[in-house]
Design an enzyme around this catalytic site. Structure first.
Site, PDB file in Angstrom:
ATOM      1  CG  ASP A 284      -1.973   1.064   1.195  1.00  0.00           C
ATOM      2  OD1 ASP A 284      -1.975   1.876   0.248  1.00  0.00           O
ATOM      3  OD2 ASP A 284      -2.805   1.098   2.123  1.00  0.00           O
TER       4      ASP A 284
ATOM      5  CG  HIS B 110      -1.662   4.994   3.340  1.00  0.00           C
ATOM      6  ND1 HIS B 110      -1.887   6.092   4.126  1.00  0.00           N
ATOM      7  CD2 HIS B 110      -2.536   4.059   3.781  1.00  0.00           C
ATOM      8  CE1 HIS B 110      -2.835   5.848   5.015  1.00  0.00           C
ATOM      9  NE2 HIS B 110      -3.244   4.614   4.818  1.00  0.00           N
TER      10      HIS B 110
ATOM     11  CD  GLU C  69      -4.732  -0.455  -0.917  1.00  0.00           C
ATOM     12  OE1 GLU C  69      -5.403   0.286  -0.186  1.00  0.00           O
ATOM     13  OE2 GLU C  69      -4.539  -1.670  -0.684  1.00  0.00           O
TER      14      GLU C  69
ATOM     15  CD  GLU D 137      -7.523   3.588   0.715  1.00  0.00           C
ATOM     16  OE1 GLU D 137      -7.406   4.213   1.788  1.00  0.00           O
ATOM     17  OE2 GLU D 137      -6.876   2.562   0.448  1.00  0.00           O
TER      18      GLU D 137
ATOM     19  CG  HIS E   1     -10.551   0.635   1.686  1.00  0.00           C
ATOM     20  ND1 HIS E   1     -11.123   1.575   2.517  1.00  0.00           N
ATOM     21  CD2 HIS E   1      -9.233   0.624   1.985  1.00  0.00           C
ATOM     22  CE1 HIS E   1     -10.189   2.103   3.290  1.00  0.00           C
ATOM     23  NE2 HIS E   1      -9.035   1.551   2.991  1.00  0.00           N
TER      24      HIS E   1
END
Length: 363
Positions: A164, A166, A190, A216, A266
């Protein structure tokens, strides 16, 4: 939510860090729903979304999401059927899940991955990096590579590793990471860039064969439309507590399937959100893996199992979680515990990070 016949429906509307704002929005939306037939879910969804001149975004769509989940829970209980039966029936009995390892500043992820494997998980996900500036050092690149290598060495060559980014990583650094990480054969990377920079996925995807996941921080089928048609994403990750609930995410999933794109909802949230995801996963042929928050590092004082009466409902085996079969969402909430926690209130805030030069960093 409760009907005049005494049927209780549960939803989980929240935006992490803005819970009170979402709660106010829910109150405003509920003014319309009072006295209406709860079974007319599609009409209620469209009214909540379309009757306002301003629409979309995290607050409104998260509020609609929680109400939508509760309406589906009510309908399932009224008809004595799990939600997936009302969405056309299941195409699977269980779904693969992954475990979160490592925190905001991931440490000893190799050992954490080994522990997850011993618990039966077949895949994990980790935060790839700490904060990164627009143009950062190769030292941070090497640190990320070392973490992923430690996971691969601690498990086996086929163990799933989700990485991730992020939204902490800029396009400049994401291109380097995507290329360098390829040797470890990750399950996916991700959110390599923030959703507002999805245009950059074209360039990033040209640098790597690693599947790219994102979504997400996207909140409706209209947000996903251009992403899907552009063809530079492999896995979409709508959040059923943020992206309009079960009603909207079912449509987003169907759109993705038409573009040969996978679904991995998510869900770093609570039991209601997870139950909603599982009901959706059951009906979506392109659903490939489910995020869940058992033992996640953000939960310091309690865990999602504390909120359900039957803790076995989320019992996983060999890395898979069965789809709940009881009516509605398929879970029974421990209302006494919810009320107990509500007395303490909820005012969680994400950390505010700063770079060495004093500028604010992406968390």
């Amino acid at each position: 939510m409760i009907t005049d016949e005494g049927i209780v429906g549960w939803g989980e509307p929240v935006i992490e860090g803005k819970a009170a704002t979402v709660a106010t929005c829910v109150d405003e939306l509920m003014e319309y729903l009072l006295g209406k037939d709860p079974l007319r879910i599609e009409d209620h969804w469209n009214t909540m979304y379309r009757s306002g001149f301003y629409r979309g975004g995290p607050i409104l769509m998260s509020s609609i999401a929680g109400i939508d989940q509760a309406l589906w829970d009510i309908k399932g209980k009224y008809l004595n059927a799990p939600i997936h039966q009302l969405l056309g029936g299941a195409c699977r009995d269980s779904i693969k899940i992954y475990s979160w390892i490592g925190g905001d500043r991931p440490e000893d992820v190799g050992k954490a991955a080994q522990n997850a494997a011993q618990l039966g998980f077949k895949a994990v996900k980790m935060n790839a990096t700490e904060e990164m500036q627009y143009l950062d050092s190769y030292e941070k690149i090497d640190q990320t590579l070392a973490r992923v290598e430690s996971i691969r060495k601690a498990t086996d060559k086929y163990f799933g590793i989700g990485i991730d980014f992020h939204g902490r990583v800029t396009k400049t650094m994401a291109k380097i990471l995507a290329k360098e990480l390829e040797v470890y054969r990750p399950m996916f990377i991700e959110e390599p860039v923030l959703a507002e920079n999805n245009y950059a996925l074209k360039e990033i995807s040209s640098q790597t064969s690693i599947p790219i996941a994102t979504g997400e921080r996207m909140f409706s089928r209209w947000d996903f439309k251009d992403l899907l048609s552009a063809g530079y994403v492999d896995i979409i990750q709508p959040d059923l507590s943020h992206a309009g609930g079960i009603t909207e995410c079912k449509k987003i999933a169907g759109m993705a399937e038409a573009y040969d794109i996978s679904l991995a909802p998510h869900c770093p949230l609570g039991p209601i959100a997870l139950a909603a995801c599982l009901q959706l996963d059951a009906t979506c042929y392109n659903a490939v893996i489910q995020e869940q928050s058992l033992g996640i590092h953000y939960n310091k004082e309690n865990d999602l199992l504390d909120y359900v009466k039957d803790r076995k409902v989320f019992e996983y085996k060999d890395g898979y979680l069965k789809i709940p079969q009881k009516p509605g969402l398929g879970i029974e909430i421990n209302e006494d515990y919810v009320r107990e926690r509500a007395k303490l209130g909820h005012n969680w805030k994400n950390p505010v990070w700063r770079h060495k030069d004093g500028s604010v960093a992406e968390w």
